[in-house]
Design a protein around this motif. Sequence first.
Motif, short mmCIF file in Angstrom:
data_model
loop_
_atom_site.label_atom_id
_atom_site.label_comp_id
_atom_site.label_asym_id
_atom_site.label_seq_id
_atom_site.Cartn_x
_atom_site.Cartn_y
_atom_site.Cartn_z
N TRP A 1 0.82 -1.21 0.00
CA TRP A 1 0.00 0.00 0.00
C TRP A 1 0.86 1.26 0.00
O TRP A 1 0.55 2.24 -0.68
CB TRP A 1 -0.94 0.01 1.21
CG TRP A 1 -2.18 -0.80 0.98
CD1 TRP A 1 -2.48 -1.55 -0.10
CD2 TRP A 1 -3.29 -0.91 1.86
NE1 TRP A 1 -3.70 -2.15 0.04
CE2 TRP A 1 -4.24 -1.76 1.25
CE3 TRP A 1 -3.59 -0.41 3.12
CZ2 TRP A 1 -5.44 -2.10 1.83
CZ3 TRP A 1 -4.80 -0.74 3.72
CH2 TRP A 1 -5.71 -1.58 3.07
N LYS A 2 1.91 1.25 0.78
CA LYS A 2 2.76 2.45 0.88
C LYS A 2 3.35 2.80 -0.47
O LYS A 2 3.45 3.98 -0.84
CB LYS A 2 3.87 2.22 1.91
CG LYS A 2 4.75 3.44 2.12
CD LYS A 2 5.84 3.16 3.15
CE LYS A 2 6.75 4.37 3.31
NZ LYS A 2 7.83 4.12 4.29
N THR A 3 3.75 1.78 -1.22
CA THR A 3 4.31 2.02 -2.55
C THR A 3 3.24 2.51 -3.52
O THR A 3 3.49 3.41 -4.33
CB THR A 3 4.94 0.73 -3.10
OG1 THR A 3 5.96 0.29 -2.19
CG2 THR A 3 5.55 0.95 -4.47
N CYS B 1 -3.93 5.68 0.88
CA CYS B 1 -3.83 4.92 2.12
C CYS B 1 -3.44 5.87 3.25
O CYS B 1 -2.80 6.91 3.01
CB CYS B 1 -2.82 3.78 1.99
SG CYS B 1 -1.10 4.29 1.82
N PHE B 2 -3.81 5.50 4.46
CA PHE B 2 -3.66 6.40 5.60
C PHE B 2 -2.88 5.69 6.72
O PHE B 2 -2.73 4.46 6.73
CB PHE B 2 -5.03 6.86 6.10
CG PHE B 2 -5.89 7.43 5.00
CD1 PHE B 2 -5.72 8.74 4.59
CD2 PHE B 2 -6.84 6.65 4.33
CE1 PHE B 2 -6.50 9.27 3.58
CE2 PHE B 2 -7.62 7.17 3.32
CZ PHE B 2 -7.45 8.48 2.94
N SER C 1 -7.52 2.31 3.67
CA SER C 1 -7.28 2.84 2.33
C SER C 1 -8.62 3.01 1.62
O SER C 1 -9.63 2.42 2.01
CB SER C 1 -6.38 1.91 1.52
OG SER C 1 -7.04 0.68 1.26
N LYS C 2 -8.58 3.80 0.58
CA LYS C 2 -9.78 3.97 -0.23
C LYS C 2 -9.38 4.44 -1.62
O LYS C 2 -8.27 4.96 -1.83
CB LYS C 2 -10.74 4.97 0.41
CG LYS C 2 -10.20 6.40 0.50
CD LYS C 2 -11.25 7.33 1.09
CE LYS C 2 -10.72 8.77 1.19
NZ LYS C 2 -11.74 9.69 1.73
N ILE D 1 -6.60 14.88 -5.20
CA ILE D 1 -5.60 13.82 -5.31
C ILE D 1 -4.66 13.87 -4.11
O ILE D 1 -4.18 14.93 -3.72
CB ILE D 1 -4.79 13.97 -6.61
CG1 ILE D 1 -5.73 13.91 -7.83
CG2 ILE D 1 -3.74 12.89 -6.72
CD1 ILE D 1 -5.04 14.15 -9.15
N LEU D 2 -4.40 12.70 -3.54
CA LEU D 2 -3.40 12.55 -2.49
C LEU D 2 -2.19 11.86 -3.13
O LEU D 2 -2.27 10.70 -3.53
CB LEU D 2 -3.93 11.72 -1.32
CG LEU D 2 -2.97 11.52 -0.14
CD1 LEU D 2 -2.68 12.86 0.54
CD2 LEU D 2 -3.56 10.54 0.86
#
Length: 858
Positions: free
Chosen positions: A298-300, A467-468, A473-474, A498-499
């Motif tokens: 997720w981090k990637t 992701c947080f 995540s969403k 956008i994040l």
Amino acid sequence: MLLLLIVVLFGGSQGALSRLQLVQNAAGKFLEGKRKFDHAMPILAALHWLPVFYRIRFKILLLVFKALKGLTPIYLSEMLHPYFPARALRSEDLSLLEVPRSRLKTRGDRAFAVAAPKLWNELPLYIRQSSSVAVFKSNLKTYFYDLAFSNISYGSMLPILGDKQLFPSFLRTTSNVTAQVIGISQLMKHFAWTWIGILAGDNDLGREGSQDLLWELTKQGSCVAFVEIVPAYNSKSRLRQIAEKIRSSLVKVIIVYATQLYIIPIMEEITLQNISNKVWVAPSYWAYSLVFHVKDIWKTLNGTLLFSKNNPEIPGFQDFVLNIIPSLPTNDIFLALFWETVFQCKWLTENITIVSVQKNDTTAFCTGTESLKTLHMSVYQSYSFQEAISTYNAVYVVAHGLHSLLSCDFKDVTSQNESCAGAANLQPWQLLSFIKDVNFTNTAGQAVYFDMNGDMPNQYDIQNFQCFVNGTSKTVKVGIFKSWAPADEQIQIDPRAILWSDGAAKVPQSVCSESCGQGYRKSARKGQPICCFDCIECSEGEISNQTDSNDCIKCPDDEWPISEQSKCVPKNIEFLSYKEPLGASLAVTSVCSSVITVSVLCIFIKFRDTPVIKANNRKLSYLLLLSLFLCFLCSLLFIGYPETVTCLMQQVVFGFIFTFSVSCIMAKTITVIVAFNTTKPNSSMKKWVGTKTPGLVIILCSMGQIIICTTWLSMHPPFPNENMNIKPGKIIIVCQEGSSVAFACMLGYMGFLAMLCLAIAFLAKKLPDTFNEAQMITTSMCIFLSVWMSFIPAYLSTQGKYMVAVEVFAILASSAGLLFSIFIPKCYIVLLRPQKNTRKDVNLSAYGKQQNHCAHPC
């Protein structure tokens, strides 16, 4: 016998053809090992068997082609006659056959002589003009194959299927995969990402898609730093090599054109090497895959932008899905598999007995009464129903096409590819033309129609994976891509939603070189892509008014760039002006000098009867003072904006007045010589005593300059000239001489008179004049010649207003030298030493001068 059989079957009853078709269907199912009730058309298509209807036509047309080539018995060739129009028409070259008239419509039209030409004339021209039997058979079978198995696909996205030359009858209710390629390239353009990396799966989808993407990106000016093929097998060394390539590259945006089989291993390797701050862009294959379910990556993947097909909600579809209850036992293998997976049960079939199931306590039976409403919504998101709207549209397309076909009027049929049909005599080729023309809005509010390639334009959603830190995540919809819209309106996106990968709200940059600002141009780096360049400042006189300019623009001749070199502005006009300090000081000097000259003239007039004034030929002194007054004033012609009149007057007036002044001085010198030589006994110069001699000298000397100036003005007169090249950013307005030779002649003649006057004055400096004017003239001529000899190199080495200022300074300096050398000593005696202004002092001084013969050096 074959011909008889074909003729009998052609135009036969629908029942007879249907029975033959059943036989063909059964044969196909037997060969493919299919069941009795399986659909036959896909089987025939897989076997490349034409249905009976088209097979009969194929055989008839093949006989026609062979007969025209002389490959059949003569009696067949005699039945066919080429069509020759009564007058020259285009149809003469279309390889048509003449269709004879028949008396009996039922049987006569079925005769080979009538049916064969009709079928032949309906073929496309490229088939009729085939070069050989093999080519004809191939073209004809492809043509009938497309008509027989016209297909409406709801899921196939291969670009080649949009080629109407190869697949004229293929239609689809989903978009071409090329639309995603265009969408991704437009997204790159929207965010000005020009330095991009591509990862492609090691299969046809990845390789072909990446090549299409590479071509599209190159077409719009972007550059691809690398294209790496992700292996299908789990090669640690290769994955590590790709990850190192990504780490070492300056690329911030990487497009991944691969399915989850290839994505997950490479993402795990990238995560393992802690490579971050990359923006991943993905096609729709990612949207419903398991990629985003692997929490370790997720981090990637944070900040990933992905395309997903827009799926408008079909009214009532959700309720329909939630209320599905399969029959017992279900014959739908897809529904059975889905049911077993989501409810973790097994259907009781012949292969799974109650006893065998009971041995495993964890296995439950599927009863069919399970409710889909009890499942969590994530199940539907994972399995998704993204093909539902495409399937829905495909069904309705056929329905609308059938409706148009069955309700059409023969009067409304305008195309030769269209015809009306009844429900009992319906052929696929008749339906195809009506399906191509459908245009309606479905119940979900979506417009349904086909473009020229047989594709249904679709809309894609642009989503952002976020992701947080709390482990959630969403996926957020941040924009849309409309494949049918104009190029500049296809992408609609909200960057604020956008994040990005680093958690920032600012759009990251992905460029090989920073943009060149205004005033700079791009200079490509040798051996590198066009996106890698250096910024070079525009040359003098050029501008660049936009970023990333390839070339600088030269300003017009009358304009010059501002200091930033971003725009051209009118050049400053430069001339010797009264408003600037240099011009003003010269003008003041000119006026003051002229006032002094007038003052001296007034003194001479007031004291005209005194011995000092009378002893020096006062009339010539008056003329000389008047000419010096004009010399000082003529310098004002050189100051101010050059006009045509002032340019004509400047050099001519200056040359004539100075020549007149020098002529007056020469006349005074000659007068002194004549006056003292007449005192000698029997002197022959007594006849030159009087006012005629000075006047004649002045006229003769001035006449030469008048001739030079008149010739100059008549042939090459001076004119105002705007010189835009001497000084950067300035327009130098000066009076151009017109003829450099004439200007040199004018100065040369004036210099000749001055040197002649100096020589005469130098010879007369020993004469016993009271205030020996020859000595003063010698001094004045030395000053005059020194000034103008210095003027020439100074004049030639300066430009613009400074060149004019040098000439004005030379005029004022030489005039002042004459004034102060000749007249100021006399004014000193007249005003400050009046006791010496007597006849006695004049006579005594003269006698003493004659005895001593003092010489005054120049």
